[in-house]
Design an enzyme around this catalytic site. Structure first.
Site, PDB file in Angstrom:
ATOM      1  N   LYS A  87       0.884  -1.385   0.015  1.00 32.92           N
ATOM      2  CA  LYS A  87      -0.010  -0.004  -0.104  1.00 32.92           C
ATOM      3  C   LYS A  87       0.974   1.273  -0.029  1.00 32.92           C
ATOM      4  O   LYS A  87       1.461   1.560   0.962  1.00 32.92           O
ATOM      5  CB  LYS A  87      -0.755   0.094   1.282  1.00 32.92           C
ATOM      6  CG  LYS A  87      -1.987   1.142   0.915  1.00 32.92           C
ATOM      7  CD  LYS A  87      -2.571   1.695   2.342  1.00 32.92           C
ATOM      8  CE  LYS A  87      -1.887   2.874   2.833  1.00 32.92           C
ATOM      9  NZ  LYS A  87      -2.079   4.007   2.006  1.00 32.92           N
ATOM     10  N   GLY A 133       6.296   5.181   9.220  1.00 31.71           N
ATOM     11  CA  GLY A 133       5.516   6.216   9.542  1.00 31.71           C
ATOM     12  C   GLY A 133       5.437   6.695  10.886  1.00 31.71           C
ATOM     13  O   GLY A 133       6.284   6.758  11.512  1.00 31.71           O
ATOM     14  N   SER A 134       4.346   7.045  11.172  1.00 30.71           N
ATOM     15  CA  SER A 134       4.223   7.892  12.533  1.00 30.71           C
ATOM     16  C   SER A 134       3.877   6.841  13.818  1.00 30.71           C
ATOM     17  O   SER A 134       3.535   5.724  13.539  1.00 30.71           O
ATOM     18  CB  SER A 134       2.958   8.944  12.440  1.00 30.71           C
ATOM     19  OG  SER A 134       1.640   7.972  12.519  1.00 30.71           O
ATOM     20  N   GLY A 180       1.657   3.274  13.979  1.00 35.00           N
ATOM     21  CA  GLY A 180       2.555   2.328  14.281  1.00 35.00           C
ATOM     22  C   GLY A 180       1.765   1.586  15.875  1.00 35.00           C
ATOM     23  O   GLY A 180       1.679   0.392  15.840  1.00 35.00           O
ATOM     24  N   GLU A 183       9.179   1.398  11.605  1.00 33.54           N
ATOM     25  CA  GLU A 183      10.325   2.381  11.562  1.00 33.54           C
ATOM     26  C   GLU A 183       9.271   3.727  12.103  1.00 33.54           C
ATOM     27  O   GLU A 183       8.576   4.048  10.749  1.00 33.54           O
ATOM     28  CB  GLU A 183      10.989   2.350  10.443  1.00 33.54           C
ATOM     29  CG  GLU A 183      12.258   3.252  10.618  1.00 33.54           C
ATOM     30  CD  GLU A 183      12.126   4.717  10.268  1.00 33.54           C
ATOM     31  OE1 GLU A 183      11.700   5.526  11.054  1.00 33.54           O
ATOM     32  OE2 GLU A 183      12.205   5.232   9.125  1.00 33.54           O
ATOM     33  N   CYS A 219      12.586  10.738   8.349  1.00 31.38           N
ATOM     34  CA  CYS A 219      12.883  10.346   9.984  1.00 31.38           C
ATOM     35  C   CYS A 219      14.112  10.509  10.400  1.00 31.38           C
ATOM     36  O   CYS A 219      14.192  10.538  11.716  1.00 31.38           O
ATOM     37  CB  CYS A 219      12.412   8.774   9.772  1.00 31.38           C
ATOM     38  SG  CYS A 219      13.194   7.913   8.717  1.00 31.38           S
TER      39      CYS A 219
END
Length: 497
Positions: free
Chosen positions: A190, A243-244, A248, A265, A301
């Site tokens: 995705k 992502g955030s 997560g 991550e 990040c």
């Protein structure tokens, strides 16, 4: 400034599909319109996958894993496929960089920086292709009981959901898909709704390389409903997400029902530690500021958005960082003089401006501090000095071109300040003292520490301590994360009883 990317869209072209299930592209009644962050204009549309579409994609991956040839293929089949794909990525590098500029507006001038390049993605696939014929186990002597052998095997884990962010689609797609395919897994990808066209073209090229139908499937759309349906699907064996932290945590919760394997991550607030004996204070400042301003405008990040600088070189560092900040240019990502991307959407723009406005009440504004007038979602590179390490400027992942500079007096204080965060992704150390460099690197609670420089390489594990995530991407550890370890007890007799 009046800016339109329509001529570039016409020249480059956009992938016409959106959802790939069992080798066949599909469309849906619902569509997402991509609004370009540098211009505010509609670039194109792609389908929004429904819960039913996600179910079909996962079932296709499940069938390909349980009954298909890829998990059972000879090592040479997988190796040759991934090498053909790496060659196709390099062949289409210019096209892919242009698609990225139409997705997230990362300027072409930044496309050659290794960590965000097509070349890095190709290298990741070639690196993991090298692990395919080395996925060995062990043969162990008996511990007790009759005459037997204990054998271990590494087998592909199953169906993988790979959920990608928008900021570095080349590398982050490769870091998830390459080890999964190398291990023999099947995948449902995705892409982010803010960087979909780049990934769709990369998937098209993967099938040109000869990947069997159903081994890699794609569902497009936002996190809800598409992403939510994917991470909660009971037939998914592993979720790999970048992502955030909020998402997560949701993935960890969703994985509990079926005990999915999870790799996360989740960002960072990475510090740069600058000592007075740094080989070049100005270069340390510009390198640090470059991660915060150039290319992604701090939307990375591992950007070193927290500079811990010794008081003896504090003013020199600030002056050099401010000089680079003042030289950043904005606008058309296809213009070779443009150095920085806009923030990805108006919501993120408002969020970053909010941090800057609040920061003016507690720290010294050195440069920047506002939106760039008349040009998309651009924010001026911003430096705050004399920041309290407990303030939100030094603790929160702002995800914008904002550098918080914190003074320190000695090595122990620098280490304490660096570790005083919920994150632990990366860090940088600038010093000419080898003993100090090694001592500080070992003391920092961070997944990757660079000394007088920082980079991400395909063969090195990358990931974070603390709330920066779970697991590692890159290297052997990433490959093994897409396998299960099986033990077989084999009796040493003439006949099996």
């Amino acid at each position: 400034m009046t800016l339109s990317l329509a001529p570039h869209v016409a020249r480059v072209g956009l992938p016409g599909q959106g959802i790939l299930i069992d080798g066949r592209w599909r469309t849906t009644e619902s569509a997402w319109t991509h609004i370009h962050p540098a211009t505010g204009e509609a670039i194109g549309e792609f389908p929004v996958a429904s819960e039913s579409d996600v179910d079909s994609a996962v079932r296709a991956a499940r069938t390909a894993f349980d009954e298909g040839t890829w998990p059972r293929a000879r090592a040479t089949t997988r190796i040759k496929t991934l090498h053909r794909y790496a060659a196709l990525l390099r062949e289409h590098a210019d096209e892919l960089r242009a698609l990225q500029a139409l997705d997230n507006s990362v300027p072409l001038s930044f496309g050659g920086i290794y960590a965000t390049s097509v070349e890095a993605a190709a290298d990741v696939f070639e690196h993991h292709a090298g692990w395919i014929d080395k996925a060995g186990g062990e043969t162990l002597p008996p511990y007790q009981g009759g005459d037997h052998l204990a054998l271990t095997f590494r087998e592909p884990l199953g169906v993988v959901a790979a959920i990608l962010p928008w900021n570095a689609p080349f590398l982050l797609y490769a870091q998830k898909v390459a080890p999964a395919l190398a291990a023999g897994c099947t995948v449902v990808v995705k892409p982010s709704e803010y960087a979909t066209f780049t990934v769709l073209r990369m998937v098209e090229l993967l099938h040109e390389a000869g990947l069997p139908d159903g081994v890699l499937n794609v569902v497009t759309g936002p996190g809800d409903p598409t992403g939510e349906a994917l991470v909660t699907h009971p037939m998914v064996d592993k979720v790999s997400f970048t992502g955030s932290r909020a998402v997560g945590r949701r993935i960890v919760e969703a994985s509990a029902g079926t005990l999915k394997r999870v790799s996360l991550e989740l960002g960072g607030k990475s510090p740069t530690l600058v000592f007075p004996d740094a080989p070049d204070i100005g270069l340390a400042a510009m390198t640090t500021m470059g991660t915060v301003t150039m290319g992604l405008s701090g939307q990375a990040c591992v950007a070193h958005t927290r500079a811990l600088v010794h008081r003896d070189c504090y003013d020199e560092f600030l002056a050099a960082a401010a000089m680079l900040a003042g030289a950043i240019t904005y606008g058309d990502p296809f213009d070779p003089t443009v150095l920085a991307a806009p923030l990805i959407n108006p919501k993120q723009l408002d969020r970053v401006i909010g941090y800057i406005d609040r920061g003016k009440d507690s720290a010294r504004l050195v440069i920047g501090g506002s939106k760039v007038d008349g040009v998309g979602n651009f924010v001026q590179p911003t430096i705050f000095a004399d920041v309290d390490n407990t303030a939100e400027l030094a603790q929160d992942e702002i995800f914008g071109p904002v550098l918080a500079v914190v003074p320190f007096g000695d090595e122990d204080e620098a280490i304490r300040l660096a570790n005083a965060t919920e994150y632990g992704l990366g860090a940088g150390i600038y010093t000419t003292d080898n003993r100090r460099a090694f001592r500080v690197a070992r003391a920092l609670r961070a997944g990757t520490v660079g000394i007088n420089g920082f980079q991400v390489e395909p063969h090195l594990p990358f990931g974070g301590f603390k709330q920066s995530g779970l697991g590692r991407e890159g290297g052997r550890s990433a490959f093994e994360a897409y396998t299960e370890l099986k033990t077989v007890l084999m009796p040493l007799t003439d006949e099996l009883m």
